[in-house]
Enzyme design. Structure first.
Site, PDB file in Angstrom:
ATOM      1  N   CYS A 384       0.833  -1.197   0.000  1.00 35.73           N
ATOM      2  CA  CYS A 384       0.000   0.000   0.000  1.00 35.73           C
ATOM      3  C   CYS A 384       0.874   1.256   0.000  1.00 35.73           C
ATOM      4  O   CYS A 384       1.438   1.591  -1.038  1.00 35.73           O
ATOM      5  CB  CYS A 384      -0.998  -0.045   1.148  1.00 35.73           C
ATOM      6  N   HIS A 510      -3.558  -5.114   0.401  1.00 34.86           N
ATOM      7  CA  HIS A 510      -2.947  -5.681   1.613  1.00 34.86           C
ATOM      8  C   HIS A 510      -2.975  -7.204   1.575  1.00 34.86           C
ATOM      9  O   HIS A 510      -3.940  -7.805   2.052  1.00 34.86           O
ATOM     10  CB  HIS A 510      -3.720  -5.209   2.854  1.00 34.86           C
ATOM     11  N   GLU A 512      -1.448  -9.183   3.401  1.00 38.74           N
ATOM     12  CA  GLU A 512      -1.333  -9.745   4.766  1.00 38.74           C
ATOM     13  C   GLU A 512      -2.683 -10.120   5.375  1.00 38.74           C
ATOM     14  O   GLU A 512      -2.740 -10.979   6.253  1.00 38.74           O
ATOM     15  CB  GLU A 512      -0.577  -8.771   5.691  1.00 38.74           C
TER      16      GLU A 512
END
Ligand code: GLN
Length: 538
Positions: A384, A510, A512
Site C-alpha cells: 500500500c 494488503h 497480509e
C-alpha cells in the site's frame, strides 16, 4: 428450527489476556471436529468502527472482503479457521447506538421512550443472532471486548444474560477468561482476583460455565479444586491456559485441557468425532523446526507497537513455515532513516518490506529504504503506502522528476505520481470512505506476480484513498517500472514491479489480510524465498 449454539467469551481481572486467541483456538478445535463455526467480536467503544483509530490506540485495523474495517482479533479468527469474516463479525457500541438512533428517527419505536434495556440490548442480541440465523453455522462464538465490571461492557453482559434465559443453558455457554497471578515472594498462585471477577459476573446475573485461567505456572489439583468450589464451576470446567511460546500452540494446549470436550458436553453436542489437526500440526512442525534463517526489515512508523503490523508479522510466520526458514523481522523506524545511515540500518538484512501507513511522518525514510533496496538488488515488498513510496522513488531517482510525490504528502507537488481518484475528491468524511475490501485484479503474464499467484485474476483487500497516477504510467514503464496488475473495472494500477531487479514488487492492496495457517499468502511465500536466496548468494 434453528439450532445454532452460542458461546460467549468474557474477560476478567486484566485486559490483554488473549480472549481472541482462546476464542480462535476453541473455534479451531470445534471446526476440526466437523462443526461449522464462526467468531464475532463485540467492542465496547463508541467509535462506529476502528477505521478512524490510530494504530497506537488499538493496533492494526483489519479489513474483511466486504470492506469492513475491524478489530485485529478478526485477523486471528481468519488465520486460525481459514474462513472469511464480514461486517457482521465485528460490532461496536458506536454501531449499536447509531443503528438504534436511526431507527428512532424513522419512528420505528412507535412513541416509546428509547432505553438501554430493552432497545440497546435487543439490538445487541439481534447482532449476535444475525450470524446464527444465516443457517451457515452450528456454533457462533462471541468474544466480548473489555473486562467484566467495566461500565462500557454492562449492556453486553446484560444481553448475554437475557439470551441465556431465552435460549436455555444447553444453547448458550459462558466462558470466562481470567488471570491467576503468581506471587514470587509467597511462591504461590493466587485465586482471589478470579473469585472476585466471577462474583462481578454473578452480580449481573451470569454464572460462568467454564473458567479458562491464564497462568505462568501449572495449576495444581488443589488450586483447580479451590477455583471450582469458590467460583461455582465443575472441576473439569477449570481449564489451564499456560503461557505459550507461539499463539499457534494454544489449540493443542486447549485440546489437552479438554476445553472442546467440556464445551460440547455442556452444549449437548456430540464429541464422538476426534479433531483432525493434521494440517495444523504439519504447519507447527515446520514452524518450530526451521532449516535456515532469514532476516527481513520491516520499515514503518508505528514499529514501537507490535500489534500495529500484526497481520504482516503473522504472514511472515506462515510464509517462513512454508519455506522451512525462520523469518527474523527487524523493525526499523522510518523517521530515523536517512541517506547516511541506511546502509548501516539494513546491513545483514536480506529483504525489505515497507509497511502501509498514512500521512507525511517518516515517508522520506521509507523512500530512502526503497532506493537502497532497488540499487542493491535486495528483495523488496511494498504494501500500500510501501508501493506508493516505490513509485515516488522511481520517479524521483530514475526518471529524474525531482519533488515527485503523493498529493497526500504534498498537495502542490509538480509531479503527483500518486494522486486521489476523482471519486475521492468530493469526500470530506473520514470514517469508512476509503477504497475498501476485495477488488479484482488482472495479472500480466510473464510478470513476477503472474508466476507467484499462478493464475490470471486475483481478489485482494484494499484500504486506501490514493492511487497510482495513470498519467505517469508510460514514462515509468519505459524507464523499467512495469504495471503488472490492473483492476479490470477501473483500469487502476494495483501492482508494480521492476523486471530487471532480483525481486521487487509493490502492491496497492494488503496481502497480509488473507494469509492463513492453511493457506499462506503466495506473495509472502515468494518474498521470503527471494530473501532467503539473496542471503545465500551474498
Ligand atoms: N495513505 C495511503 C493512502 O491512503 C496508503 C494507505 C495504506 O497504506 N493503507 O492511499
Amino acid at each position: 428450527m434453528n439450532t445454532t449454539k452460542y458461546i460467549f467469551v468474557t474477560g476478567g481481572v486484566s485486559s490483554s489476556l488473549g480472549k481472541g486467541i482462546i476464542a480462535a483456538s476453541l473455534a479451531k478445535l470445534l471446526q476440526a471436529r466437523g462443526y461449522r463455526v464462526t467468531i464475532q467480536k463485540l467492542d465496547p467503544y463508541i467509535n462506529v468502527d476502528p477505521g478512524t483509530l490510530n494504530p497506537y490506540e488499538h493496533g492494526e485495523c483489519y479489513v474483511t472482503d466486504d470492506g469492513a474495517e475491524t478489530d485485529l482479533d478478526l485477523g486471528h479468527y481468519e488465520r486460525f479457521l481459514n474462513v472469511s469474516t464480514s461486517q457482521a463479525n465485528n460490532v461496536t457500541t458506536g454501531r449499536i447506538y447509531q443503528s438504534v438512533i436511526e431507527k428512532e428517527r424513522r419512528g420505528e419505536f412507535l412513541g416509546k421512550t428509547v432505553q438501554v434495556i430493552p432497545h440497546i440490548t435487543n439490538e445487541i442480541k439481534e447482532r449476535v443472532q444475525l450470524l446464527g440465523d444465516t443457517g451457515d453455522y452450528d456454533i457462533v462464538i462471541t468474544e466480548i471486548g473489555g473486562t467484566v465490571g467495566d461500565i462500557e461492557s454492562l449492556p453486553y453482559i446484560e444481553s448475554v444474560r437475557q439470551l441465556k434465559w431465552e435460549l436455555g443453558d444447553e444453547n448458550v455457554l459462558v466462558i470466562h477468561l481470567t488471570l491467576i497471578p503468581y506471587l514470587t515472594a509467597a511462591g504461590e498462585l493466587k485465586t482471589k482476583p478470579t473469585q472476585h471477577s466471577v462474583k462481578t459476573l454473578m452480580e449481573s446475573g451470569i454464572k460462568a460455565d467454564i473458567l479458562v485461567c491464564r497462568t505462568e505456572h501449572h495449576l495444581s489439583d488443589d488450586i483447580r479444586k479451590k477455583l471450582a468450589l469458590f467460583c461455582n464451576v465443575q472441576q473439569e470446567a477449570v481449564i489451564e491456559s499456560i503461557d505459550a511460546s507461539t499463539i499457534y500452540d494454544v489449540p493443542n494446549f486447549m485440546l489437552e485441557e479438554g476445553l472442546d470436550t467440556i464445551t460440547l458436553k455442556k452444549l449437548k453436542l456430540s464429541d464422538s468425532t476426534p479433531p483432525d489437526l493434521e494440517q495444523w500440526n504439519n504447519f507447527l512442525m515446520r514452524h518450530k523446526n526451521p532449516k535456515n534463517e532469514v532476516h527481513i526489515a520491516l520499515i514503518g512508523k508505528y514499529v514501537e507497537l507490535q500489534d500495529s503490523y500484526k497481520s504482516i508479522l503473522e504472514s511472515f510466520i506462515h510464509a517462513g513455515a512454508e519455506n522451512e526458514v525462520k523469518v527474523k523481522v527487524t523493525p526499523i523506524h522510518s523517521e530515523y532513516i536517512n541517506k547516511n545511515n541506511i546502509a548501516e540500518k539494513l546491513s545483514g538484512l536480506h529483504g525489505v518490506l515497507v509497511a502501509p501507513g498514512f500521512g507525511e511522518r517518516g515517508i522520506e525514510g521509507k523512500i530512502e529504504a526503497v532506493r537502497y533496496a532497488r540499487e542493491n538488488n535486495i528483495p523488496y515488498l511494498g504494501i500500500c503506502l510501501g508501493m506508493q513510496m516505490a513509485v515516488i522513488e522511481y520517479a524521483r531517482n530514475v526518471l529524474g522528476l525531482q519533488d515527485a510525490n503523493s498529493t497526500e504528502m504534498n498537495p502542490d507537488t509538480p509531479h503527483p505520481v500518486i494522486d486521489l481518484m476523482d471519486e475521492q475528491k468530493s469526500i470530506t468524511k473520514k470514517g469508512g470512505t476509503m477504497r475498501l475490501g476485495a477488488w479484482k485484479c488482472d495479472l500480466i503474464e510473464n510478470s513476477i506476480v503472474g508466476q507467484v499467484y499462478n493464475t490470471k485474476t486475483i481478489e485482494e483487500r484494499h484500504r486506501h484513498r490514493y492511487e497510482f497516477n495513470e498519467q505517469y504510467r508510460d514514462q515509468l514503464e519505459e524507464a523499467g517500472l512495469t504495471a503488472s496488475g490492473i483492476n479490470p473495472d477501473t483500469g487502476l494500477v494495483e501492482i508494480i514491479e521492476i523486471p530487471s531487479h532480483s525481486w521487487f514488487v509493490g502492491v496497492q492492496y494488503h496481502p497480509e489480510y488473507k494469509s492463513t495457517v492453511a493457506s499462506p499468502h503466495p506473495l509472502f511465500v515468494a518474498f521470503v524465498k527471494a530473501a532467503y536466496e539473496h542471503s545465500e548468494n551474498k
